[in-house]
Design an enzyme around this catalytic site. Structure first.
Site, short mmCIF file in Angstrom:
data_model
loop_
_atom_site.label_atom_id
_atom_site.label_comp_id
_atom_site.label_asym_id
_atom_site.label_seq_id
_atom_site.Cartn_x
_atom_site.Cartn_y
_atom_site.Cartn_z
CB CYS A 1 -1.95 1.41 6.34
SG CYS A 1 -1.39 0.59 4.83
CB CYS B 1 -6.38 -0.68 5.01
SG CYS B 1 -4.66 -1.21 5.11
CG HIS C 1 -1.96 -1.05 1.20
ND1 HIS C 1 -3.00 -1.09 2.09
CD2 HIS C 1 -2.14 -2.12 0.38
CE1 HIS C 1 -3.79 -2.11 1.83
NE2 HIS C 1 -3.28 -2.76 0.78
CD GLU D 1 -1.77 4.21 3.49
OE1 GLU D 1 -2.91 4.48 3.87
OE2 GLU D 1 -1.53 3.38 2.57
#
Length: 199
Positions: free
Chosen positions: A106, A103, A67, A69
């Protein structure tokens, strides 16, 4: 926009500064869209400067953990100028601007690394870790890691529209691609739902 308070020190910035940072995150989301990735982009800001920026790379790397992040966090932690010595909370003086609510995975990583503040565009109604599904940032108790501040709704409509542009296209990377030939881009944006991050 609404905020949680955090025990960490924050630098007060103008609304225009916050918008300019989020626009840079949206630029990263556009890069993700161009690469046929779910269009999520982010930037990390410390002392008024961008120290890392990233976009989703899950399809490109065939790794569901890539992801935006986590891509940027890897960049920060591997740079000896940004993280010269091991510390408990390497992101304690850093803010994250991300187009979609982090999410749960993260959100947890951000808490463990001591992020000072997260600003996000639109809610993640399926996997949101900052209040839409779970309040990992502050609502869930943790014996060691303090909560972090969250501000929701920064350039929310733009963040939603870039996601919609992705989801009306054919996803060649999907295990079983679905025909989307008759889909139409919806432009009406519903108001934000009352969630933990918006209290």
């Amino acid at each position: 926009m609404s905020s949680w308070n955090s025990p960490r020190t924050r630098v007060v910035q103008s609304a225009e500064e916050h918008l300019s940072w989020m626009r840079l995150a949206l630029d990263m989301a556009e890069e993700a869209l161009a690469a046929n990735e779910v269009p999520v982009g982010c930037i990390f800001v410390r002392d008024g400067k961008v120290i890392a920026k990233a976009r989703n790379r899950t399809n490109e790397l065939r790794n569901a953990t890539r992801h935006a992040e986590l891509e940027a966090i890897d960049e920060i932690l591997s740079d000896y100028e940004l993280t010269p010595i091991p510390v408990t909370y390497p992101l304690a003086t850093t803010a994250l601007y991300v187009t979609v609510e982090p999410c749960m995975m993260c959100a947890s990583a951000l808490r463990q690394l001591g992020i000072a503040h997260v600003y996000f565009g639109c809610e993640n109604e399926r996997f949101g870790g900052c209040g839409s599904v779970l309040g990992i940032n502050a609502r869930l108790e943790h014996p060691r890691h303090p909560p972090y501040a969250v501000t929701a709704g920064l350039l929310r409509e733009e963040a939603i529209m870039i996601l919609r542009r992705f989801y009306i296209t054919e996803n060649a990377n999907a295990p079983t691609p679905k025909s989307k030939a008759n889909r139409v881009l919806k432009t009406r944006i519903p108001p934000p739902k009352q969630s933990e991050c918006n209290l």
